[in-house]
Design a protein around this motif. Sequence first.
Motif, PDB file in Angstrom:
ATOM      1  N   TYR A 755      51.968  -2.741  52.506  1.00 45.26           N
ATOM      2  CA  TYR A 755      52.114  -3.275  53.857  1.00 45.26           C
ATOM      3  C   TYR A 755      53.599  -3.435  54.195  1.00 45.26           C
ATOM      4  N   LEU A 759      55.987  -1.366  57.067  1.00 47.59           N
ATOM      5  CA  LEU A 759      56.745  -2.037  58.122  1.00 47.59           C
ATOM      6  C   LEU A 759      58.224  -1.695  58.064  1.00 47.59           C
ATOM      7  N   VAL A 773      49.060   0.225  59.350  1.00 42.87           N
ATOM      8  CA  VAL A 773      49.026  -1.244  59.303  1.00 42.87           C
ATOM      9  C   VAL A 773      47.589  -1.744  59.451  1.00 42.87           C
ATOM     10  N   ARG A 777      45.964  -3.718  56.338  1.00 39.97           N
ATOM     11  CA  ARG A 777      45.628  -5.105  56.653  1.00 39.97           C
ATOM     12  C   ARG A 777      44.119  -5.309  56.692  1.00 39.97           C
TER      13      ARG A 777
END
Length: 824
Positions: A755, A759, A773, A777
């Motif tokens: 993750y 980013l 994402v 997630r």
Amino acid sequence: MRLARAVGGGCAAWCATIRREADTAALKWRDARGWKSSASASAAAYLAGVADRITNPTDLERRRAAARTLDEQLQAAQPEVLDAAVHAFLRCSLELSAKAPLYATLLALLMRTVAKGVEFVGRFLGAFLGTLHNVLREGEAARARRMLRFMAELVNANVLNAKYFMHFLIRLVQGSHAEHQIRPKLHARKRFLADIALSCLPWCGSALVRLEPELLHELTSLSNSFRQIYMASQEWSFLRPMKPDGVNPSRTRQPDASVPGAVHCEDRLLLVFQAVDELSNNNWECAVPLKPYRLFEAELANGMTLEPPTEISIPPHSRTSRYSAAEFLFHFDLSPAEEEEAGDKKRLSLAMEKLVISDYVCDILDNFGANYQLGVERFLQIPTPYYYKHRVVETVLSTMLALPRSKSPLVYYGVSLAHACRVRGGGVPFPLMNCTEQLYLHCAELDAEVFDRFAEWFAYHLNNFQFQWNWEDWVDVTEDKADDANRGSHARPFKALFVKMVLDRLTRHASLEEIKGILPEELHPLLPPKPEPDLDMFGQDPQVQSLRGIITGKGKLELDQVRAELYEATARSNSVYRFCLLVKALLLGSMKTYSHFDIISERYMPLLRELALAAGETGQAEAISIALRFWRNSAQNSCFILNRFNYLGIIPDTTTATTLVPVGHSDMDPNELQAMLYRFEVWEYLREIVLRNALALDRANREVTIAAYAANHATEGEAEAALAALDSARSAQEQCRVSIQNILLVVLSQLFALYAVILRSLPENNSSRAVLVWRVRGMIIEFARKTPDTTSAILPRIQYAQDLVELQRCIDELHVISECNILE
């Protein structure tokens, strides 16, 4: 017939199935109870045909004759036979819930027309209340709703005292308020109590407002008060299958103008609150349920209603309670084709009407798992003048896509929908096509787990219908065919992923060439490569070929001979190379069928374990990487190989998880990251790892419960063995608990690391960033939903980049989920 006129067209066809269903239920009960006497058999036959008699009320002589027959049987029957008849009646009343009004009406007629009717109904009511107490203690909402609905029908038919029933409903809602005071945070019990109390009102509101208006007003006041508490909490948002704010739950986002149609995801309890409001504004009358008792108003008005001597106790919360998770229901707008098919039939426009049909369909799905064809026949013949097939499809899809898990395996819903589409005149294909298309158009708003489940079902469904679909409408997911509005749409990458996932699963059902021949050329780039092994990796390696010759075919050697040959050929090599050499030979020699791999791996399992242990985690990770590269073109084969490695005890799950998500540094090549999105074997097998170990813990917990019960009821001579069995079960339970904690910690840590890399490595304007994402997630949230207790135990040990706000928000959501034990 008065009843036929009351419920509208289709009643005759519906009633034709009642005898067969009730026959099945009664005969199963009879066989299980070991009924022997002719009297009990004839009583069972009477109960099996009860709906036929009740649905022909104009034939009064036949009804009176049937009542006399039952009266004679009740007079002559032994107590154990009466108990068996009561249980058969109880089962029919609860499992054939759409016909509950018919059975309640019959009980009312028995009380007033046969000599021993009151005694029989009293027996039935005692058994019913005992079962209700157990269901309330277990906390399963669907069964509890069915039982309270039948109590409501007993009130309608003047069997059960209305004041007694109302006091029980009020105490249930008061219990939900009390639970909020005791546990103000997140707890399933308060929602459970309010849900089951209010869900029965569409069935009995008209009787309650006539008999007990003041108590009904008190109940609605309590309902409004609890609704404010429930809406303020929003405690079950992590169970929504469709997120209203799309990819990033921490931000609000305007709806995508390029996506037509409307899809709503409704919290079932909020739908219940809305139904209560509608009922109060409609004189507490709902037209959907069957009302046969109104055909016998003169006869049922005579005599006293029954009131049990004690009030129904509401069991306190216990460790054995397993409350059902919050339920959400999809709602899709009708398509033009459905509007045309519906014709002059009434539409289900009110929440109370939708709720009734949804509950009937859910009951059928729950009770007809052993005979899905009969279940489909049942929900296609619900006696109502409304156009309801659209709601049937919505309910089946909602149940299939429910979180944290569906009640039944995905294939059950798949075969039910496929069979419903094949029923001539069933009216399911148009609604199913519309709902599927709307879900596809809004797939960017689906939860990641729901997205995967939807793709898996859709591929299964297409396999049942020669892969026929309006594929031409989906070509806009490709870059070349996307128009200006769709090219910039946030939904396009999600739709492309969905199509690619569906096509990957279709190639598991049929050959790549067959699928390619059906699709338009514009979608060919989304097809997976041909599922063949990569022979260029080591296919020509002489050592691999030599070892392959002695573990497969006619020249295969025994285990000890292979060990000697292998060690001699790799005398100057280390243990990692030796282990990987055997894995390569195994992959090459078993690439044609799964059974080849099964046979060879089991034959040389001790040697594989020995070499894996010597190679250590480094060698095991290298072996996994070799297998994944060898089958890089087939997610199905990759998952199969990894599963066999674990099943044979060769490579542990923690090593596999670490290898599947290799995050060793803070930056990764953007192309490598984007490629991970389409490595379906990664996401499939991570899910397999967590679910397999979670199920092992569930089994261990059940074994402890069974062993504890046996120890508590053991005699003096059995006590020592029972306690030893309990200690053994607790030891196994602790091993499973430690195992799932270690595995979940590794998996979540790897996913949080990935993750952070996404980013940091991908710019915000990168089209793949939002999907990656959402995928990572979503998988983190999914594992927390399925293992809330374990997640709570390991949360303090998860390492993550605390400087990233998005990761901190995800951690906060895990805390919410772990505090709200979904099944507690």
